[in-house]
Design an enzyme around this catalytic site. Structure first.
Site, PDB file in Angstrom:
ATOM      1  N   TYR A 136       1.412 -58.189   0.029  1.00  0.00           N
ATOM      2  CA  TYR A 136       1.364 -59.011   1.256  1.00  0.00           C
ATOM      3  C   TYR A 136       2.110 -60.279   0.859  1.00  0.00           C
ATOM      4  O   TYR A 136       1.579 -61.371   0.953  1.00  0.00           O
ATOM      5  CB  TYR A 136      -0.120 -59.273   1.547  1.00  0.00           C
ATOM      6  CG  TYR A 136      -0.520 -59.933   2.826  1.00  0.00           C
ATOM      7  CD1 TYR A 136      -0.167 -59.409   4.069  1.00  0.00           C
ATOM      8  CD2 TYR A 136      -1.315 -61.092   2.804  1.00  0.00           C
ATOM      9  CE1 TYR A 136      -0.593 -60.017   5.234  1.00  0.00           C
ATOM     10  CE2 TYR A 136      -1.752 -61.689   3.977  1.00  0.00           C
ATOM     11  CZ  TYR A 136      -1.380 -61.146   5.191  1.00  0.00           C
ATOM     12  OH  TYR A 136      -1.825 -61.739   6.363  1.00  0.00           O
ATOM     13  N   HIS A 141       5.440 -63.894   6.766  1.00  0.00           N
ATOM     14  CA  HIS A 141       4.611 -62.875   7.423  1.00  0.00           C
ATOM     15  C   HIS A 141       3.140 -63.275   7.397  1.00  0.00           C
ATOM     16  O   HIS A 141       2.446 -63.237   8.422  1.00  0.00           O
ATOM     17  CB  HIS A 141       4.809 -61.519   6.747  1.00  0.00           C
ATOM     18  CG  HIS A 141       3.851 -60.458   7.223  1.00  0.00           C
ATOM     19  ND1 HIS A 141       3.872 -59.970   8.513  1.00  0.00           N
ATOM     20  CD2 HIS A 141       2.824 -59.820   6.589  1.00  0.00           C
ATOM     21  CE1 HIS A 141       2.903 -59.063   8.652  1.00  0.00           C
ATOM     22  NE2 HIS A 141       2.261 -58.956   7.493  1.00  0.00           N
ATOM     23  N   ARG A 150      -6.029 -66.310  13.092  1.00  0.00           N
ATOM     24  CA  ARG A 150      -7.003 -67.292  12.617  1.00  0.00           C
ATOM     25  C   ARG A 150      -6.637 -68.667  13.159  1.00  0.00           C
ATOM     26  O   ARG A 150      -6.881 -68.952  14.325  1.00  0.00           O
ATOM     27  CB  ARG A 150      -7.088 -67.255  11.074  1.00  0.00           C
ATOM     28  CG  ARG A 150      -7.847 -66.019  10.560  1.00  0.00           C
ATOM     29  CD  ARG A 150      -7.939 -65.998   9.052  1.00  0.00           C
ATOM     30  NE  ARG A 150      -6.621 -65.949   8.415  1.00  0.00           N
ATOM     31  CZ  ARG A 150      -5.998 -64.815   8.079  1.00  0.00           C
ATOM     32  NH1 ARG A 150      -6.563 -63.661   8.282  1.00  0.00           N
ATOM     33  NH2 ARG A 150      -4.804 -64.847   7.524  1.00  0.00           N
ATOM     34  N   GLU A 207       6.304 -51.907  10.073  1.00  0.00           N
ATOM     35  CA  GLU A 207       6.361 -53.025   9.134  1.00  0.00           C
ATOM     36  C   GLU A 207       7.536 -52.777   8.202  1.00  0.00           C
ATOM     37  O   GLU A 207       7.608 -51.736   7.548  1.00  0.00           O
ATOM     38  CB  GLU A 207       5.050 -53.158   8.337  1.00  0.00           C
ATOM     39  CG  GLU A 207       3.894 -53.651   9.188  1.00  0.00           C
ATOM     40  CD  GLU A 207       2.695 -54.154   8.366  1.00  0.00           C
ATOM     41  OE1 GLU A 207       2.552 -53.747   7.200  1.00  0.00           O
ATOM     42  OE2 GLU A 207       1.911 -54.965   8.917  1.00  0.00           O
ATOM     43  N   GLN A 248      -6.588 -51.711  13.818  1.00  0.00           N
ATOM     44  CA  GLN A 248      -6.704 -52.603  12.656  1.00  0.00           C
ATOM     45  C   GLN A 248      -7.655 -53.767  12.922  1.00  0.00           C
ATOM     46  O   GLN A 248      -8.502 -54.101  12.097  1.00  0.00           O
ATOM     47  CB  GLN A 248      -5.309 -53.135  12.306  1.00  0.00           C
ATOM     48  CG  GLN A 248      -5.259 -53.953  11.019  1.00  0.00           C
ATOM     49  CD  GLN A 248      -3.816 -54.361  10.659  1.00  0.00           C
ATOM     50  OE1 GLN A 248      -2.850 -53.903  11.268  1.00  0.00           O
ATOM     51  NE2 GLN A 248      -3.679 -55.218   9.663  1.00  0.00           N
ATOM     52  N   LYS A 261      -3.555 -47.768   9.212  1.00  0.00           N
ATOM     53  CA  LYS A 261      -2.362 -47.664   8.361  1.00  0.00           C
ATOM     54  C   LYS A 261      -2.171 -46.252   7.800  1.00  0.00           C
ATOM     55  O   LYS A 261      -1.041 -45.829   7.577  1.00  0.00           O
ATOM     56  CB  LYS A 261      -2.510 -48.606   7.154  1.00  0.00           C
ATOM     57  CG  LYS A 261      -2.699 -50.069   7.493  1.00  0.00           C
ATOM     58  CD  LYS A 261      -1.364 -50.763   7.661  1.00  0.00           C
ATOM     59  CE  LYS A 261      -1.526 -52.276   7.679  1.00  0.00           C
ATOM     60  NZ  LYS A 261      -0.214 -52.933   7.792  1.00  0.00           N
ATOM     61  N   THR A 357       5.095 -56.589   4.685  1.00  0.00           N
ATOM     62  CA  THR A 357       6.121 -56.922   5.676  1.00  0.00           C
ATOM     63  C   THR A 357       6.962 -58.102   5.215  1.00  0.00           C
ATOM     64  O   THR A 357       6.423 -59.124   4.791  1.00  0.00           O
ATOM     65  CB  THR A 357       5.440 -57.301   7.006  1.00  0.00           C
ATOM     66  OG1 THR A 357       4.536 -56.264   7.346  1.00  0.00           O
ATOM     67  CG2 THR A 357       6.460 -57.487   8.103  1.00  0.00           C
TER      68      THR A 357
END
Lengths: 425, 425
Positions: A136, A141, A150, A207, A248, A261, A357
């Protein structure tokens, strides 16, 4: 410098100007034809060079290759021989394909058999993936996702700049470019409903990622230093981590994404060697706060690879929806492997480690529809005037990647997949 | 009823009263001896029955088994033959071992070779694990963790009673009982520090779990109904999902646990067949709110298996730290497999699906030290008066499991691991 990367090299095999596969590339893959069972090959121009033919006919003598090493459904046994052996084979193939080398060139009958036109082959999964982890590692991203779900002011979580966040993914459902994927169904909690519903995803996304494949293994308890990490990397592939955003969102707390996923991920069929990427090293972003010593590294560990995603619906021509670059990665592959093993987790040959991504700084460089359409709020317009927020049935997503320098263009081929309607029942 | 499960069956091989391995069990595993390479075997009393010897000497004739099927390092090829073939082999072995059957019993020389005393064998990984997923299916465990780290009033997250939450784990680092594990190092964020430190975990824990191993595969896109799920299950193992709680707390948002888990997990060496567990079916907890139709099921899908964890330090005798039961699981294995595949995710032969920590309703039945000591606040007292909050170097954790009914006791053998100090450097 690796000889096979010399920009001046030319092959006696004709290579079209914008080909992904000049003599400086020579990626490895597994192919079959109407007449041949699956075997290993190397891409050159519009041809696949049959490694079994080369091996069985003495063209690879002296390299100490075990019998039958290329006459297999996967490259795993070949990659078990390690980074140096992969390099030697690539160097020898480069030699055989040079315009001034007459060994294979002068063998008219052999040449005819060894070079299979690409339009006559079907590319297969290049490796049997042992373990798959997904990072990640793009700051843009993570920031975009954090802003959407958030808090835009604290978009990055506290751990993000201290460690390359990652999670384990599903190896069984990784498929090769060209494999169609059915729209997955799952539990979705709509905001206006008290209970979740079971339905096909309405927020199917791609992605844009790059993955690396390992060619070495470690014992349980052993860690890999950043300085040695690249010794374990055979090469790179493009990777589409298809994602169902609505599934997700409901399932992912507290243990991370799962069914959103693991219904399918797509890789490009050619493994572009780390050696071929040498000329395209790039400086990564400055890392502040400073990383812990086990994540420190020297030299250029990022790679300048242009990435793009194209969308084709059944009604309109193909259109580019984003253009990004692998060099944007905040955490590089050496740091990823050092982090993954710092606790003693053992790696195996033909593990796949994907980047997460890869988004760049500008909106046009975001690597997912979630970001490009800002969770559906800003639809994309296709050439026929229709709009897209997420992927619709019949859409085909194609990823390309290439590195370019000194007149040499090293491409990855296609990472392509079409979305079919959900399976009934 | 499966004949091999008849409580009245007796074997001509002596089986001690409290043995895990009466004739009604007959679990499969892989063993080696000083003289034998790894091969498949079945446990009976204090012996391992060598399946290669049986197969090569005609004792398994008529079952249509491929040559060499048991002369392998893993049970994968055998399990590829499917649930019915596993059943047939177990039934035939049961027949051969019955007190009134003279085929092997009457062959004094063969008997001597076929039955290897357990204290002369080393048990190995029974299967090469293809994919590993870990569920989170005990309501008590999820509630305890939620109470500690989030909010006791809303301990269960909103999705928990609607779907069996799970995540993908690391297959490469799963080891067989008896393998020592070094205390892992990693990033830990201490509450009084601004930045994370790199250090050995101070909160090393076990997790008491049961896993199942698959013996069938599905195509990408295919889903498994709860009514068919058990057809894909070869059997069960005990599973210790070692966890570093301090590393976990810092790394796990937003994608779930990673390095806090993948440094090692331990499985018991004997795969106790689902067939052998038939007599021990139990009703699971009532599921409210009602589950979605794809998670609905009929009949008893839980299993009454007593589980216990023992801790032995280098200074004191072994002591029981908890006693739980597999029947406490809110989500059963059929629901787990139906959920995992409802989006089309394909399963492979010898996947491992673990239950997640199995905690019962009372404090003495909690399946981890995190819960037993309430994150270190209530230390356990060992027989020598010393205290434990988490696992210390030199401690050995042993898990046992057994099902008992009508005078028959089906055990799992040991799932055991010793923690060594962190590797230097």
């Amino acid at each position: 410098m690796v000889t096979a990367n010399d920009p001046k090299l030319k092959s006696w095999v004709e290579v079209p100007k914008e080909s992904d596969f000049p003599i400086q590339n020579l990626p490895f893959g597994i192919f079959k034809t109407k007449y041949l069972t699956p075997v290993a090959g190397v891409a050159i121009g519009n041809y696949v060079l049959d490694l079994v033919y080369l091996h069985e006919n003495g063209y690879l003598d002296g390299l100490g290759l075990p019998p039958g090493i290329f006459n297999q459904k996967f490259l795993n046994d070949f990659f078990t021989l390690g980074r140096m052996k992969i390099r030697e084979v690539r160097e020898r193939i480069s030699e055989l394909l040079r315009h001034d080398n007459d060994e294979l060139q002068g063998d008219a009958a052999g040449r005819e058999i060894a070079l299979v036109p690409m339009d006559e082959v079907q590319m297969l999964m290049p490796v049997k993936i042992s373990n798959y982890s997904d990072f990640y590692s793009s700051e843009e991203h993570a920031t975009n996702v954090g802003s959407m779900f958030r808090d835009p002011k604290n978009a990055l979580l506290p751990n993000w700049k201290h460690l390359p966040v990652a999670y384990h993914g599903r190896a069984s459902s990784i498929v090769v470019s060209g494999t169609a994927i059915h729209r997955p169904k799952g539990q979705i909690k709509y905001p206006d409903q008290e209970f979740p519903a079971f339905a096909p995803t309405r927020k199917l996304d791609f992605e844009l990622e790059v993955g690396f494949i390992t060619c070495g293994e470690t014992r349980l308890g052993q860690s890999i230093h950043t300085a040695q990490a690249e010794d374990y990397i055979a090469g790179f592939v493009l990777f589409n981590d298809w994602s169902a955003r609505d599934i997700q969102q409901w399932e992912y707390v507290p243990l991370g994404p799962f069914l959103s996923k693991n219904f399918g991920s797509t890789i490009s069929p050619w493994i572009v060697t780390l050696d071929a990427m040498e000329p395209f090293r790039a400086q990564g972003p400055e890392q502040l706060p400073h990383v812990l010593p086990y994540l420190a590294f020297e030299g250029k560990k990022n790679f300048d690879i242009v990435l793009e995603v194209l969308l084709q619906s059944e009604k309109t021509e193909q259109t580019t929806v984003c253009r990004s670059n692998f060099k944007y990665m905040y955490w590089n592959v050496s740091q990823q492997l050092a982090h993954h093993t710092v606790n003693g987790c053992n790696i195996q040959v033909c593990d796949l480690y994907a980047s997460g991504t890869i988004s760049g700084p500008s909106p046009g460089s975001y690597g997912s529809l979630l970001e490009l359409t800002w969770n559906g709020q800003k639809p994309l317009t296709l050439p026929d005037g229709s709009e897209r927020t997420f992927i619709e049935d019949g859409d085909t997503i194609t990823m390309h990647g290439y590195a370019k320098k000194d007149g040499v263009r090293i491409g990855f081929g296609e990472c392509k997949g079409k979305i079919l309607p959900p399976i009934q029942g």
